[in-house]
Design an enzyme around this catalytic site. Structure first.
Site, mmCIF file in Angstrom:
data_model
loop_
_atom_site.group_PDB
_atom_site.id
_atom_site.type_symbol
_atom_site.label_atom_id
_atom_site.label_comp_id
_atom_site.label_asym_id
_atom_site.label_seq_id
_atom_site.Cartn_x
_atom_site.Cartn_y
_atom_site.Cartn_z
ATOM 1 N N ASN A 12 1.041 -1.226 -0.017
ATOM 2 C CA ASN A 12 0.019 -0.061 0.040
ATOM 3 C C ASN A 12 0.791 1.213 -0.096
ATOM 4 O O ASN A 12 1.930 1.264 0.637
ATOM 5 C CB ASN A 12 -0.964 0.090 1.357
ATOM 6 N N HIS A 14 0.967 5.064 1.214
ATOM 7 C CA HIS A 14 0.268 6.026 2.266
ATOM 8 C C HIS A 14 0.764 7.142 2.354
ATOM 9 O O HIS A 14 2.162 7.248 2.469
ATOM 10 C CB HIS A 14 0.257 5.259 3.763
ATOM 11 N N SER A 25 4.919 6.740 2.471
ATOM 12 C CA SER A 25 5.508 5.424 2.790
ATOM 13 C C SER A 25 4.832 4.268 1.864
ATOM 14 O O SER A 25 3.449 4.359 1.741
ATOM 15 C CB SER A 25 5.227 4.959 4.296
ATOM 16 N N ASP A 39 -2.654 0.561 8.031
ATOM 17 C CA ASP A 39 -1.402 1.250 7.704
ATOM 18 C C ASP A 39 -0.157 0.926 8.543
ATOM 19 O O ASP A 39 0.525 1.782 8.901
ATOM 20 C CB ASP A 39 -1.864 2.933 7.814
#
Ligand code: GAR
Length: 210
Positions: free
Chosen positions: A107, A109, A136, A145
Site C-alpha cells: 500500500n 500511504h 510510505s 497502515d
C-alpha cells in the site's frame, strides 16, 4: 514480468505512474487487473485506456465487509496476480480476508509512517507543525497502515504550504516511490515471507531477506 493487480478508489494517478513506467520499459510487470470499490473511479478509465482488465464491485451489494473482501480477493487470486498494489484504495480491509495476501500486498500511504495512519495526513502534519512530510510504501497486514514499511519519500514542509498544495507536492514523489518499490519486488530483491498462521507485525521486517 511480475503479474500485478492494482486496487484504487479514486483518480488513479499512482496507477498511471505504474503504467507509465511499464510503458517506458523501466518496470517489468504485467497488469492483470485494476479493481475498484467505486464504479466511477478515474483509475478504471485509465485501466480501460491502457487495455487492462477491470473489475468494479459495489460494497453495498454484500452483507458484510468480510463477504465483500473475500469475493474481491477470490477474483484477484483467479487472475494469477503475484503482487497486489493498493494505490489510493480507500476501504479498510477485513483482517481475515486479507491474511492470505500478507507478504504479497503493498500500500502507498501519504505520511511518514508510523506517523499519521488513517485519513487527512497532510492536514495533520501541518497542524502538528512538522518540518517534514512524506509517503510510505508498506506491506499490508491486518493493522491499518501498520505493516512493515519498505521505503519512504521525504519532503520538507515549506512556509505557505497548505493541505492541497502539500498533497500535490507529495504526489509527485509518490509517483516515483511506488514504481521504485514495485521494481524492487519484481527484481525479487524484496521478499516478506510469513510462516502460515503467524501473527504479523512490524518487527518481522527485520527478518532476513533472501
Ligand atoms: C495518494 O495520495 C495515496 O497516497 C493516497 O490516496 C491518494 C490516491 O491518489 N492513499 C491513501 O490515502 C490510502 N489510505 P491517486 O488516486 O491519484 O493515486
Amino acid at each position: 514480468p511480475l503479474r500485478i493487480a492494482v486496487l484504487a478508489s479514486g483518480r488513479g494517478s499512482n496507477l498511471q505512474a505504474l503504467i507509465a513506467a511499464r510503458d517506458a520499459g523501466t518496470l517489468p510487470v504485467e497488469f492483470v487487473l485494476v479493481g475498484s470499490d467505486k464504479a466511477s473511479a478515474g483509475a478504471l478509465e485509465l485501466a480501460q485506456a491502457a487495455g487492462i482488465p477491470r473489475l468494479a464491485l459495489n460494497p453495498k451489494a454484500y452483507p458484510s465487509r468480510r463477504d465483500f473482501d473475500l469475493d474481491l480477493f477470490a477474483r484477484i487470486e483467479a487472475t494469477g496476480a503475484e503482487l497486489l498494489v493498493l494505490a489510493g484504495y480507500m476501504r479498510i480491509l477485513d483482517g481475515e480476508a486479507l491474511h492470505p495476501w500478507v507478504g504479497r500486498m503493498i500500500n502507498i500511504h501519504p505520511s511518514l509512517l508510523p506517523k499519521y495512519r488513517g485519513l487527512h495526513t497532510h492536514r495533520r502534519a501541518l497542524e502538528a507543525g512538522d518540518l517534514e512530510h512524506g509517503a510510505s510504501v508498506h506491506y499490508v497486514t491486518a493493522e491499518l497502515d501498520g505493516g512493515p514499511v519498505i521505503a519512504q519519500a521525504r519532503i520538507g514542509i515549506e512556509a505557505g504550504d497548505h493541505e492541497d498544495l502539500l498533497a500535490q507536492r507529495l504526489l509527485a514523489y509518490e509517483h516515483r516511490l511506488l514504481p521504485a518499490v514495485v521494481r524492487l519486488i519484481a527484481a525479487s530483491r524484496l521478499a516478506y515471507a510469513a510462516p502460515d498462521g503467524v501473527a504479523l507485525d512490524g518487527e518481522r521486517l527485520s527478518a532476513p531477506l533472501e
